[in-house]
Design a protein around this motif. Structure first.
Motif, PDB file in Angstrom:
ATOM      1  N   MET A 177     -13.525  64.267 -11.316  1.00  0.00           N
ATOM      2  CA  MET A 177     -13.338  63.034 -11.823  1.00  0.00           C
ATOM      3  C   MET A 177     -12.607  62.745 -12.977  1.00  0.00           C
ATOM      4  N   THR A 178     -12.177  63.888 -13.691  1.00  0.00           N
ATOM      5  CA  THR A 178     -11.573  63.751 -14.962  1.00  0.00           C
ATOM      6  C   THR A 178     -10.196  63.394 -15.108  1.00  0.00           C
ATOM      7  N   LEU A 179      -9.453  64.024 -14.055  1.00  0.00           N
ATOM      8  CA  LEU A 179      -8.006  63.821 -13.776  1.00  0.00           C
ATOM      9  C   LEU A 179      -7.767  62.205 -13.037  1.00  0.00           C
ATOM     10  N   PRO A 180      -8.592  61.782 -11.994  1.00  0.00           N
ATOM     11  CA  PRO A 180      -8.381  60.554 -11.802  1.00  0.00           C
ATOM     12  C   PRO A 180      -8.730  59.534 -12.514  1.00  0.00           C
ATOM     13  N   ILE A 181      -9.867  59.626 -13.480  1.00  0.00           N
ATOM     14  CA  ILE A 181     -10.117  58.590 -14.344  1.00  0.00           C
ATOM     15  C   ILE A 181      -9.140  58.533 -15.442  1.00  0.00           C
ATOM     16  N   ALA A 182      -8.454  59.623 -15.980  1.00  0.00           N
ATOM     17  CA  ALA A 182      -7.486  59.676 -16.731  1.00  0.00           C
ATOM     18  C   ALA A 182      -6.133  58.685 -16.324  1.00  0.00           C
ATOM     19  N   ARG A 183      -5.956  59.158 -14.860  1.00  0.00           N
ATOM     20  CA  ARG A 183      -4.813  58.291 -14.298  1.00  0.00           C
ATOM     21  C   ARG A 183      -5.418  56.818 -14.115  1.00  0.00           C
ATOM     22  N   ASP A 184      -6.454  56.627 -13.865  1.00  0.00           N
ATOM     23  CA  ASP A 184      -7.042  55.084 -13.903  1.00  0.00           C
ATOM     24  C   ASP A 184      -6.848  54.253 -15.049  1.00  0.00           C
TER      25      ASP A 184
END
Length: 261
Positions: A177-184
């Motif tokens: 979930m790290t990259l998706p949250i960073a993108r969010d």
């Protein structure tokens, strides 16, 4: 984002181990640190020592997390830094046969769920609530920097051992979930990174017999020792203070790759 005097920060699991080392590193640079933990005695002692505030928080509880952030923000203001170190583990095979009786048992689903609730959902709960608060802040720079979040996974996310199905799944979820949250959060100027520690010399490891610790240290390619909590804190500080560090999952493990058992 430079950590300077009075920068508000929250560290979950900050009463001991990796979290305590990070709380102390932040405080050494002048940050005002709120410690979220279940261990009230140890948490109060660390908070007093670093000039911070202790909040008794179970990260599986919406109410306790909300109350913790409210107390921290009342004391220090809206946090710009969140470091997630709260976590648990267990060692249970998916299914196993008793060597004496031949009885077959499976991993209790409630035990699997509990690890997921603490390590994965608890981490996300704190991220979501903290990020929402950070979004209310004015940017610190022309680039729009508002805050930084660091999560704790484990090398078990990538090479989990026997009995680590729940732990590996929970930590793999943190990595995933790290990259998706960073993108969010990219348009809000909030960076998100994750550390995957190897075998560290924490209070949990201190309970192991000396010969076990020696064997574990010998299995690390280089340096042949357990990791120190301060080394985790150093990497966490690098992630917080380096503005181009975003959306990354970084192993901190002395090049170890865990064997099946």
């Amino acid at each position: 984002m430079e950590v300077s005097a009075n920068t508000p920060a929250v560290v979950t699991g900050g009463a001991s181990g990796l979290g305590e080392a990070t709380a102390r590193a932040l405080a050494a640079k002048g940050a005002k640190v709120a410690i979220f933990d279940m261990n009230e005695e140890k948490g109060e002692a660390v908070a007093k020592d670093i000039g911070g505030v202790f909040c008794k928080v179970n990260v599986t509880s919406d109410e306790e997390v909300d109350a913790g952030f409210a107390k921290a923000r009342d004391a220090h203001g809206q946090e710009r830094i969140l470091v997630n170190c709260a976590g648990i583990g267990n060692a249970i095979k998916t299914a196993s046969r008793d060597k004496q009786t031949g009885e077959i048992k499976h991993f209790p689903i409630s035990a699997f769920d509990f690890v997921i609730q603490v390590n994965l959902i608890g981490t996300f709960r704190c991220i979501a609530k903290s990020a929402a608060g950070m979004m209310s802040l004015d940017p610190l720079s022309d680039e729009g920097d508002r805050g930084a979040i660091v999560n704790t996974a484990s090398v078990a996310a990538e090479d989990g051992q026997m009995g680590q199905a729940a732990y590996s799944a929970s930590k793999g979820g943190v990595v995933g979930m790290t990259l998706p949250i960073a993108r969010d959060l990219m348009r809000e100027g909030i960076r998100v990174n994750t550390i995957l520690p190897g075998i560290f010399n924490t209070p949990l490891m201190n309970a192991a017999p000396p010969q076990v610790k020696e064997a574990l240290a010998a299995s690390v390619p280089f340096p042949k020792r357990l990791g120190n909590a301060e080394e985790y804190a150093n990497l966490a500080m690098c992630m917080i203070e380096t503005g181009y560090f975003n959306g990354e999952d970084v192993r901190l493990d002395g090049a170890i790759r865990m064997a099946p058992r």
